[in-house]
Design a protein around this motif. Structure first.
Motif, short mmCIF file in Angstrom:
data_model
loop_
_atom_site.label_atom_id
_atom_site.label_comp_id
_atom_site.label_asym_id
_atom_site.label_seq_id
_atom_site.Cartn_x
_atom_site.Cartn_y
_atom_site.Cartn_z
N ALA A 167 -21.43 18.29 66.81
CA ALA A 167 -21.56 18.95 65.50
C ALA A 167 -20.32 18.64 64.67
O ALA A 167 -19.21 18.59 65.20
CB ALA A 167 -21.70 20.45 65.68
N VAL A 168 -20.51 18.43 63.38
CA VAL A 168 -19.43 18.01 62.49
C VAL A 168 -19.20 19.08 61.43
O VAL A 168 -20.14 19.65 60.88
CB VAL A 168 -19.79 16.69 61.79
N SER A 169 -17.92 19.36 61.15
CA SER A 169 -17.59 20.25 60.04
C SER A 169 -16.23 19.86 59.47
O SER A 169 -15.49 19.08 60.08
CB SER A 169 -17.57 21.72 60.49
N TYR A 170 -15.91 20.43 58.31
CA TYR A 170 -14.64 20.15 57.64
C TYR A 170 -13.95 21.48 57.33
O TYR A 170 -14.62 22.49 57.06
CB TYR A 170 -14.88 19.39 56.33
N SER A 171 -12.62 21.48 57.36
CA SER A 171 -11.91 22.74 57.09
C SER A 171 -10.52 22.49 56.54
O SER A 171 -9.92 21.43 56.77
CB SER A 171 -11.82 23.58 58.37
N SER A 172 -10.03 23.51 55.83
CA SER A 172 -8.64 23.59 55.34
C SER A 172 -8.19 22.36 54.54
O SER A 172 -7.00 22.09 54.43
CB SER A 172 -7.67 23.82 56.51
N ASN A 173 -9.15 21.63 54.00
CA ASN A 173 -8.84 20.43 53.19
C ASN A 173 -7.97 19.44 53.95
O ASN A 173 -7.24 18.67 53.34
CB ASN A 173 -8.16 20.84 51.88
N ARG A 174 -8.11 19.44 55.30
CA ARG A 174 -7.26 18.55 56.10
C ARG A 174 -7.89 18.16 57.43
O ARG A 174 -7.35 17.32 58.14
CB ARG A 174 -5.92 19.23 56.35
N TYR A 175 -9.01 18.77 57.81
CA TYR A 175 -9.56 18.55 59.14
C TYR A 175 -11.02 18.09 59.11
O TYR A 175 -11.84 18.63 58.37
CB TYR A 175 -9.52 19.83 59.97
N LEU A 176 -11.31 17.10 59.94
CA LEU A 176 -12.68 16.74 60.30
C LEU A 176 -12.84 17.17 61.75
O LEU A 176 -12.15 16.67 62.65
CB LEU A 176 -12.88 15.22 60.16
N GLU A 177 -13.72 18.14 62.00
CA GLU A 177 -13.82 18.79 63.30
C GLU A 177 -15.12 18.40 64.01
O GLU A 177 -16.18 18.34 63.39
CB GLU A 177 -13.76 20.31 63.16
N PHE A 178 -15.01 18.20 65.32
CA PHE A 178 -16.17 17.89 66.15
C PHE A 178 -16.29 18.91 67.26
O PHE A 178 -15.39 19.06 68.08
CB PHE A 178 -16.04 16.49 66.75
N ASN A 179 -17.41 19.63 67.26
CA ASN A 179 -17.73 20.61 68.29
C ASN A 179 -18.94 20.14 69.08
O ASN A 179 -19.60 19.16 68.72
CB ASN A 179 -18.02 21.97 67.68
N ALA A 180 -19.26 20.88 70.13
CA ALA A 180 -20.49 20.61 70.86
C ALA A 180 -21.69 20.75 69.93
O ALA A 180 -21.68 21.54 68.99
CB ALA A 180 -20.62 21.57 72.05
N LEU A 181 -22.72 20.00 70.20
CA LEU A 181 -23.92 20.02 69.38
C LEU A 181 -24.48 21.45 69.33
O LEU A 181 -24.60 22.12 70.35
CB LEU A 181 -24.97 19.07 69.98
N GLY A 182 -24.79 21.91 68.13
CA GLY A 182 -25.34 23.24 67.95
C GLY A 182 -24.31 24.33 67.75
O GLY A 182 -24.67 25.48 67.48
N VAL A 183 -23.04 23.98 67.87
CA VAL A 183 -21.98 24.97 67.72
C VAL A 183 -21.47 25.02 66.29
O VAL A 183 -21.12 23.99 65.71
CB VAL A 183 -20.80 24.68 68.68
N ASP A 184 -21.46 26.20 65.72
CA ASP A 184 -20.83 26.46 64.43
C ASP A 184 -20.62 27.97 64.35
O ASP A 184 -21.01 28.72 65.25
CB ASP A 184 -21.67 25.94 63.25
N LYS A 185 -20.00 28.43 63.30
CA LYS A 185 -19.71 29.87 63.19
C LYS A 185 -20.97 30.70 63.03
O LYS A 185 -21.00 31.87 63.40
CB LYS A 185 -18.73 30.12 62.04
#
Length: 273
Positions: free
Chosen positions: A179-197
């Motif tokens: 799973a892909v997300s972006y945060s704090s105008n500085r991070y490209l984050e990769f979590n396990a598939l299906g994981v988000d807040k």
């Protein structure tokens, strides 16, 4: 009546990595009125202990935290892990090797440690300010993590357009793998598939027996979008980008450093009482 409120930390609840007094007081009043106030963050649990102390839930039974963008859910008493969903070593290695093609600092998080590769001074200072347990690695290798529980991997660069370009580049490579997300105008984050807040919110609400109609979520960035959408009342901080705000039912009048969290608690929790 709202029973569960999730709040992002950076650029939402915190100022300079700490909870300001006006938010502390509002949270105390809300908790006194029966609200579960839950930090929902991309950080590791061991990076938010000061935050938990400030809001009064550190080492408390029946109080909870959502970490690693929903990948880890704990009861704060004795750091009791309720749910963990991390990346496999093979998934992490794919993303780790892919990072060689880009000008990024790479952070690999296990449950207990952050390993930093291609470190830059800015990110090291940030980890120190966050009280994060971390190690700066000289060799570009993660073989020592084969038997570790890996929570997520991050590419860091203070250039969001560059990070979004990388996300587009890797879309086919990681399809069905992370799973892909972006945060704090500085991070490209990769979590396990299906994981988000949003996954974290739904899991915890179900665990606590709280109806989703009794939930609030507030955030400001792209990794907050799914919890903003999942909550019955999704709130966005006014300083967020318009495409994040578009997912919210309510946009705060105050910015995070003026009391956005306080505003939401007073308007939707305390006034309701």
């Amino acid at each position: 009546m709202y029973k569960l409120m999730l709040s992002d930390l950076d650029e939402t609840l915190l100022i300079d990595h700490h909870v300001p007094d006006f938010n502390i007081e509002a949270i105390k009043k809300a908790r006194h009125n029966g609200l579960k106030f839950i930090p929902a963050t991309g950080r590791a649990y061991n990076m938010i202990l000061d935050v938990l102390k400030e809001i009064g839930t550190y080492e408390q039974a029946g109080e909870y935290s959502i970490c690693f963008n929903g990948g880890l859910i704990v009861e704060n008493k004795n750091n009791r892990v309720l749910n963990f969903k991390g990346l496999s070593f093979e998934q992490t290695e794919l993303l780790f090797e892919s990072a060689k093609n880009y000008d990024v600092c790479v952070l690999v998080f296990t449950l207990d440690m952050c390993y930093i590769y291609n470190a830059n001074e800015e990110e090291v200072k940030r980890k120190i300010a966050q009280n994060a347990p971390f190690k700066v690695m000289d060799n570009y290798c993660i073989d020592h993590l084969k038997n570790e529980q890996i929570a997520k991997i991050i590419y860091q660069k203070s250039d969001m357009s560059y990070l979004k370009m990388i996300g587009q580049d890797l879309a086919k490579v990681i399809e069905g793998k992370a799973a892909v997300s972006y945060s704090s105008n500085r991070y490209l984050e990769f979590n396990a598939l299906g994981v988000d807040k949003g996954y974290g919110l739904k899991w915890l609400a179900d665990y606590l027996g709280i109806d989703i109609k009794e939930t609030i979520a507030i955030g400001d960035n792209y990794n907050d979008v799914e919890m903003i959408k999942a909550a019955n009342l999704g709130v966005c901080v006014i300083s967020a980008n318009d495409d994040v705000k578009a997912n919210a039912q309510y946009v705060t009048k105050l910015d995070y450093d003026q009391g956005a969290v306080k505003e939401v608690i007073e308007k939707f929790v305390l006034e309701e009482k």
